[in-house]
Design a protein around this motif. Sequence first.
Motif, PDB file in Angstrom:
ATOM      1  N   HIS A 306     -10.916 -25.073 -75.229  1.00 52.82           N
ATOM      2  CA  HIS A 306     -11.900 -24.206 -74.343  1.00 52.82           C
ATOM      3  C   HIS A 306     -12.007 -22.764 -74.909  1.00 52.82           C
ATOM      4  O   HIS A 306     -12.991 -21.888 -74.566  1.00 52.82           O
ATOM      5  CB  HIS A 306     -11.573 -24.177 -73.065  1.00 52.82           C
ATOM      6  N   ALA A 307     -11.260 -22.180 -75.941  1.00 54.27           N
ATOM      7  CA  ALA A 307     -11.075 -21.075 -76.173  1.00 54.27           C
ATOM      8  C   ALA A 307     -11.742 -21.119 -77.656  1.00 54.27           C
ATOM      9  O   ALA A 307     -11.902 -20.184 -78.585  1.00 54.27           O
ATOM     10  CB  ALA A 307      -9.771 -20.614 -76.626  1.00 54.27           C
ATOM     11  N   GLY A 308     -12.386 -22.445 -78.139  1.00 53.28           N
ATOM     12  CA  GLY A 308     -13.018 -22.487 -79.405  1.00 53.28           C
ATOM     13  C   GLY A 308     -12.352 -23.046 -80.713  1.00 53.28           C
ATOM     14  O   GLY A 308     -12.930 -23.056 -81.686  1.00 53.28           O
ATOM     15  N   HIS A 309     -11.078 -23.025 -80.520  1.00 51.85           N
ATOM     16  CA  HIS A 309     -10.333 -23.475 -81.525  1.00 51.85           C
ATOM     17  C   HIS A 309      -9.960 -25.010 -81.730  1.00 51.85           C
ATOM     18  O   HIS A 309      -9.244 -25.495 -81.192  1.00 51.85           O
ATOM     19  CB  HIS A 309      -8.904 -22.954 -81.565  1.00 51.85           C
ATOM     20  N   TYR A 310     -11.318 -25.870 -82.028  1.00 54.02           N
ATOM     21  CA  TYR A 310     -11.226 -27.226 -81.835  1.00 54.02           C
ATOM     22  C   TYR A 310     -10.401 -27.673 -83.115  1.00 54.02           C
ATOM     23  O   TYR A 310      -9.526 -28.894 -82.606  1.00 54.02           O
ATOM     24  CB  TYR A 310     -12.728 -27.547 -82.170  1.00 54.02           C
TER      25      TYR A 310
END
Length: 479
Positions: A306-310
Amino acid sequence: MKKLIQRLLWKQDPAVYEAKDSKLTPSLTTIDLIGLGTGMVVGTAIFTLPGIVAAEHTGPAVPLAFIVAAIGAGLSALAYAETSSVLPFAGSAFSWINVLFGEFFGWIAGWALLAEYFISVAFVASGWSAYMQGFLASLGIQLPRALTGGFDPGHGSYVDILAALAILVVGILISRGLHQVSRIENVIVAVKLLVILMFIVVGATAIQAKNYVPFIPPHRPGTSFGGWQGILAGTAQIFIAYVGFDAIAANTAETRNPQKTMPRGLIGTLVLGTGFFIAVSLILVGMFRYDRYANNAEPAAWALRHAGHYFTANLLSVVAIVGIFSALIAILLASSRLIYAFGRDGLLPKGLGVIDDRHVPNHALWLITVLAMILGSVFPFTFLATLVSAGTLVAFIFVSLGIYALRPREGKDLPDAQFKMPWYPVLPAISALFSAVIFWGLNIDAKILMIGWFAIGLVIYFAYGLRHSIINQEHRNRP
């Protein structure tokens, strides 16, 4: 009645344990012990509990709960270190209390440990399943709802098939021998710690200071959330993380030079594990508001996604999937040694105390494996997390108080300790009191479970163990 009380207090001769445990191969080093302990301590708990405890009890103050738990566990670790250096036997607290206070109290301590181990195996497997399901979902793969969780018809789940599979695989691995297992464990733990460091570095870039305010939320009357009441409740739940200390001690008979190696392994695990817990929990509650982690068994990977660090999230999930196996190895290994110790003493069927050609108590291993598969696949993760700390705390109380019976015998009928718990006689009492206070902070479900568990244990002891115990034969043979 007087004769019965005297019988319950018969103490085991340490030479009996030394002779029976000689069939186990001492192969574990300090690094192996730290690997086993860290595999358990920095295992399922670090990937799962910080978010749940923050949402249900502490808010952003979850690191304080870990620190309080570490103080209590650290005091107990000192008692474990001294006792294991004097009594290097399989079965940890069960065998120690048997020698120090008598068979009945040894059984009570061991029975509490069995609850701890039994539920811990299921808890760890359930946490592994949650991460595995999250990882599969990120790839667009969904298991049938009925196979994804514990028995909960209202939500459509009946059995956690992945939890049962994880326990089975680890059981097969351990059955092949301890030396091979310790090598695999050390590699897994090393990789896991590297990825946790990556989470700390990457997660730190997504911290928002507002998520730490207020750091200790006000107490909500009628609940266990907020204030120091919430921190104490969180500490009680977090204590599952420190079950690794007893998991180390259970393997004392299979440790090289346990008088020196065991204290180093215990204290090294405490220091390393606590540092990682504090760092991960601080990062986690800083990334998102604590209430977003409610009922989330994979908070670290969720926060990264959810912080974009997939990429990092998926890497963490993969390592968690593999890494949680290290915790499962440690706790299933320890639980099989405890069941072996019960069989060795005749308190459970003696077949459980048999050691095979690979120097593994396979009868005990497969009993606990099958039972844990059933428990882990039926009961939900959060329920197991709530209950498991109770047995740990009972064992910690017994071992802390055991120092008072151990110290006067050191250098006399027992070997002198290579490591001594400092500030005797004050610190053992503080250690026992600390664990008792945390036990009091457990929820009512955990206390009721322990009462029921002890009731079952007493029935088994008086119906079977009292008559079949090997100590009966030993006393008949004494002049």
